[in-house]
Design a protein around this motif. Structure first.
Motif, PDB file in Angstrom:
ATOM      1  N   TRP A 106      -0.652   6.545  -3.323  1.00  0.00           N
ATOM      2  CA  TRP A 106      -1.326   5.181  -2.893  1.00  0.00           C
ATOM      3  C   TRP A 106      -2.280   5.703  -1.836  1.00  0.00           C
ATOM      4  O   TRP A 106      -2.360   6.551  -1.231  1.00  0.00           O
ATOM      5  CB  TRP A 106      -0.499   4.155  -2.121  1.00  0.00           C
ATOM      6  CG  TRP A 106       0.629   3.838  -3.153  1.00  0.00           C
ATOM      7  CD1 TRP A 106       2.015   4.410  -2.670  1.00  0.00           C
ATOM      8  CD2 TRP A 106       0.775   3.177  -4.297  1.00  0.00           C
ATOM      9  NE1 TRP A 106       2.831   4.003  -3.673  1.00  0.00           N
ATOM     10  CE2 TRP A 106       2.239   3.198  -4.637  1.00  0.00           C
ATOM     11  CE3 TRP A 106      -0.074   2.571  -4.961  1.00  0.00           C
ATOM     12  CZ2 TRP A 106       2.414   2.456  -6.056  1.00  0.00           C
ATOM     13  CZ3 TRP A 106       0.220   1.900  -6.190  1.00  0.00           C
ATOM     14  CH2 TRP A 106       1.538   1.991  -6.634  1.00  0.00           C
ATOM     15  N   TRP A 165      -0.060   5.869   7.475  1.00  0.00           N
ATOM     16  CA  TRP A 165       1.172   5.249   6.659  1.00  0.00           C
ATOM     17  C   TRP A 165       2.153   5.862   7.540  1.00  0.00           C
ATOM     18  O   TRP A 165       2.327   6.791   8.233  1.00  0.00           O
ATOM     19  CB  TRP A 165       0.981   6.068   5.479  1.00  0.00           C
ATOM     20  CG  TRP A 165       0.167   5.679   4.067  1.00  0.00           C
ATOM     21  CD1 TRP A 165      -1.035   5.962   4.283  1.00  0.00           C
ATOM     22  CD2 TRP A 165       0.370   4.675   3.414  1.00  0.00           C
ATOM     23  NE1 TRP A 165      -1.727   5.330   3.238  1.00  0.00           N
ATOM     24  CE2 TRP A 165      -0.891   4.467   2.649  1.00  0.00           C
ATOM     25  CE3 TRP A 165       1.488   3.794   3.064  1.00  0.00           C
ATOM     26  CZ2 TRP A 165      -0.794   3.451   1.647  1.00  0.00           C
ATOM     27  CZ3 TRP A 165       1.385   3.055   2.044  1.00  0.00           C
ATOM     28  CH2 TRP A 165       0.077   2.993   1.265  1.00  0.00           C
ATOM     29  N   ALA A 225      -1.399   8.023   1.355  1.00  0.00           N
ATOM     30  CA  ALA A 225       0.260   8.009   1.383  1.00  0.00           C
ATOM     31  C   ALA A 225       0.934   9.269   1.330  1.00  0.00           C
ATOM     32  O   ALA A 225       0.436  10.247   0.789  1.00  0.00           O
ATOM     33  CB  ALA A 225       0.941   7.005   0.464  1.00  0.00           C
ATOM     34  N   ARG A 247      -6.787  -3.000   1.831  1.00  0.00           N
ATOM     35  CA  ARG A 247      -6.692  -2.895   0.318  1.00  0.00           C
ATOM     36  C   ARG A 247      -5.776  -1.464   0.011  1.00  0.00           C
ATOM     37  O   ARG A 247      -6.028  -0.342   0.549  1.00  0.00           O
ATOM     38  CB  ARG A 247      -8.095  -2.696  -0.374  1.00  0.00           C
ATOM     39  CG  ARG A 247      -8.749  -4.219  -0.114  1.00  0.00           C
ATOM     40  CD  ARG A 247     -10.308  -4.031  -0.785  1.00  0.00           C
ATOM     41  NE  ARG A 247     -10.926  -5.196  -0.650  1.00  0.00           N
ATOM     42  CZ  ARG A 247     -11.014  -6.091  -1.385  1.00  0.00           C
ATOM     43  NH1 ARG A 247     -10.394  -6.223  -2.733  1.00  0.00           N
ATOM     44  NH2 ARG A 247     -11.761  -7.314  -1.164  1.00  0.00           N
ATOM     45  N   ILE A 248      -4.888  -1.828  -0.943  1.00  0.00           N
ATOM     46  CA  ILE A 248      -4.191  -0.517  -1.293  1.00  0.00           C
ATOM     47  C   ILE A 248      -4.590  -0.396  -2.963  1.00  0.00           C
ATOM     48  O   ILE A 248      -4.608  -1.456  -3.516  1.00  0.00           O
ATOM     49  CB  ILE A 248      -2.740  -0.932  -1.103  1.00  0.00           C
ATOM     50  CG1 ILE A 248      -2.218  -1.405   0.088  1.00  0.00           C
ATOM     51  CG2 ILE A 248      -1.849   0.382  -1.635  1.00  0.00           C
ATOM     52  CD1 ILE A 248      -2.637  -0.545   1.270  1.00  0.00           C
ATOM     53  N   TRP A 249      -4.595   1.142  -2.962  1.00  0.00           N
ATOM     54  CA  TRP A 249      -5.335   1.456  -4.425  1.00  0.00           C
ATOM     55  C   TRP A 249      -4.255   2.318  -4.872  1.00  0.00           C
ATOM     56  O   TRP A 249      -3.730   3.329  -4.434  1.00  0.00           O
ATOM     57  CB  TRP A 249      -6.457   2.227  -4.205  1.00  0.00           C
ATOM     58  CG  TRP A 249      -7.552   1.329  -3.542  1.00  0.00           C
ATOM     59  CD1 TRP A 249      -7.528   1.336  -1.804  1.00  0.00           C
ATOM     60  CD2 TRP A 249      -8.761   0.238  -3.903  1.00  0.00           C
ATOM     61  NE1 TRP A 249      -8.774   0.470  -1.616  1.00  0.00           N
ATOM     62  CE2 TRP A 249      -9.159  -0.245  -2.816  1.00  0.00           C
ATOM     63  CE3 TRP A 249      -8.998  -0.154  -5.299  1.00  0.00           C
ATOM     64  CZ2 TRP A 249     -10.366  -0.902  -2.593  1.00  0.00           C
ATOM     65  CZ3 TRP A 249     -10.042  -0.861  -5.189  1.00  0.00           C
ATOM     66  CH2 TRP A 249     -10.726  -1.305  -3.886  1.00  0.00           C
ATOM     67  N   ASN A 307       5.905   3.590   1.677  1.00  0.00           N
ATOM     68  CA  ASN A 307       5.811   2.060   1.322  1.00  0.00           C
ATOM     69  C   ASN A 307       5.575   1.208   2.639  1.00  0.00           C
ATOM     70  O   ASN A 307       5.856   0.125   2.566  1.00  0.00           O
ATOM     71  CB  ASN A 307       6.822   1.387   0.554  1.00  0.00           C
ATOM     72  CG  ASN A 307       8.355   1.839   1.237  1.00  0.00           C
ATOM     73  OD1 ASN A 307       8.405   2.415   2.382  1.00  0.00           O
ATOM     74  ND2 ASN A 307       9.130   1.350   0.630  1.00  0.00           N
ATOM     75  N   CYS A 363      -5.942   3.048  10.407  1.00  0.00           N
ATOM     76  CA  CYS A 363      -4.869   2.696   9.774  1.00  0.00           C
ATOM     77  C   CYS A 363      -3.961   4.101   9.327  1.00  0.00           C
ATOM     78  O   CYS A 363      -4.760   5.161   9.281  1.00  0.00           O
ATOM     79  CB  CYS A 363      -4.962   2.288   8.439  1.00  0.00           C
ATOM     80  SG  CYS A 363      -5.859   3.068   7.207  1.00  0.00           S
ATOM     81  N   LEU A 410       2.906   0.681   6.060  1.00  0.00           N
ATOM     82  CA  LEU A 410       1.413   0.892   6.870  1.00  0.00           C
ATOM     83  C   LEU A 410       1.412   0.441   7.931  1.00  0.00           C
ATOM     84  O   LEU A 410       1.559  -1.087   8.146  1.00  0.00           O
ATOM     85  CB  LEU A 410       0.430   0.587   5.804  1.00  0.00           C
ATOM     86  CG  LEU A 410      -1.074   0.814   6.018  1.00  0.00           C
ATOM     87  CD1 LEU A 410      -1.347   2.044   5.507  1.00  0.00           C
ATOM     88  CD2 LEU A 410      -1.814   0.237   4.921  1.00  0.00           C
ATOM     89  N   SER A 416       7.473  -1.380  -4.177  1.00  0.00           N
ATOM     90  CA  SER A 416       7.131  -0.526  -5.393  1.00  0.00           C
ATOM     91  C   SER A 416       7.925  -0.152  -6.595  1.00  0.00           C
ATOM     92  O   SER A 416       9.039  -0.158  -6.292  1.00  0.00           O
ATOM     93  CB  SER A 416       6.452   0.880  -4.803  1.00  0.00           C
ATOM     94  OG  SER A 416       6.022   1.666  -5.991  1.00  0.00           O
ATOM     95  N   ALA A 418      -4.997   3.641   1.061  1.00  0.00           N
ATOM     96  CA  ALA A 418      -5.316   2.577   1.695  1.00  0.00           C
ATOM     97  C   ALA A 418      -6.672   2.544   2.392  1.00  0.00           C
ATOM     98  O   ALA A 418      -7.208   3.607   2.743  1.00  0.00           O
ATOM     99  CB  ALA A 418      -4.104   2.362   2.927  1.00  0.00           C
TER     100      ALA A 418
END
Length: 326
Positions: free
Chosen positions: A268, A303, A263, A279-281, A307, A301, A309, A324, A270
């Motif tokens: 973050w 960003w 991000a 998945r978002i970590w 917030n 993918c 994607l 968030s 992805a």
């Protein structure tokens, strides 16, 4: 799109995005409405790479039809077809000032194109096999390429000459990412290793070992303090850029990780996979924050903001927004 979405790129202001597909088209989408902004743009082969100009006025696409095309974003019209490659164009990258762009091809060459002159400028020669990826330094003075010959090569943009060959991988280099300050770069290979390199000397900074299968994607954090890698072993791993130490193993995917993206604020990470999930970590803790199940595998993918994607894959294009507490 009527075929798999292979590539995505986001406008500098995040208001629109472009997607390239196996259906031979590039499409421009308005993020707010989710609607197309222009008539679909056609290649004669799958579009594996798209990149947006720094001012957002044009975009470039690379295709299996061996051409690089430049499109006017406002009208959706083709500005020029850049011919010269004799193999699929699988990667494109635009200079920070938008004056030139680079393309990598299965014909084993990297080509540098003058955008204003709308023609080829230089064709650096050195790889002995297909070029899989290209990435440009933040100051635009050099670019890096990785190929099936197991090397990463750094090229001087003005002369087209090779500055240095980064030798150390023992298999295909599929992904390269450059640090924000341009002082180092990272490469991921089928040899299961991520390596970081000094961009000036070409010397190895660190060998990042941990993946148990091919490394398919690498990405660097916006502040350059850490990087992430995704592998065919289903894991995402984060690494300290200064020490080369593994920070966390992000486990959860059940198939090959095909894309990773950090991000804009670095909070973050992805990851997309052939297990049909994104998945978002949490980048600091390595903890999973969100899981989205899709109708097909993920190929790309990016960003849109801190917030939001965009994802492209076998089932089409997806936009996700997140709430968030940060």
């Amino acid at each position: 799109h009527t075929g798999e979405v292979l590539s995505v790129a986001v406008a500098p202001d995040g208001s629109w995005l472009a997607s390239g597909s196996r259906d031979h088209t590039v499409r421009i989408w308005d993020v707010a409405s989710g609607r197309e902004r222009a008539t679909p743009i056609a290649h004669t082969g799958g579009v594996e790479a798209v990149a947006v100009a720094p001012d957002g006025s044009w975009l470039a696409s690379g295709s299996w039809d061996r051409a690089v095309r430049i499109w006017d974003v406002a009208t959706g019209r083709e500005r020029v077809i850049l011919n010269g490659h004799t193999g699929w164009v699988v990667s494109v990258a635009v200079a920070p000032d938008g004056s030139w762009l680079a393309s990598g091809s299965t014909d084993g060459t990297v080509r540098i194109w003058d955008v204003a002159a709308e023609q080829g400028q230089l064709t650096p020669v050195g790889h002995t096999g297909e070029v899989m990826t290209v990435a440009v330094a933040s100051d635009g003075s050099w670019l890096a390429s990785g190929g099936i010959d197991s090397t990463v090569r750094i090229w001087d943009v003005l002369s087209g000459k090779e500055r240095v060959t980064l030798a150390g991988h023992t298999s295909v280099v599929l992904s390269v990412a450059v640090a924000p300050d341009g002082s180092w770069l990272a490469s991921g290979s089928y040899d299961r290793i991520v390596q970081t390199w000094d961009a000036t000397t070409g010397g190895k900074r660190a060998i990042l070992a941990g993946h148990t299968s091919e490394v398919t994607a690498v990405a660097v954090a916006p502040d350059g303090s850490w990087l992430a890698s995704g592998g065919a072993d289903g894991t995402v791993r984060t690494w300290d850029a200064a020490t080369g130490r593994e920070r966390a193993i992000l486990a959860g995917h059940t198939s090959e990780v095909t894309a990773v993206a950090v991000a804009p604020d670095g909070n973050w990470l992805a990851s997309g996979s052939r297990d049909n999930t994104i998945r978002i970590w949490d980048a600091a803790t390595g903890q999973a924050q969100a899981l989205m199940r899709l109708d097909g595998s993920v190929d790309a993918c990016a960003w849109l903001s801190t917030n939001a994607l965009v994802l492209g894959g076998s089932a089409g294009l997806y936009l996700f927004g997140f709430l968030s507490e940060r």
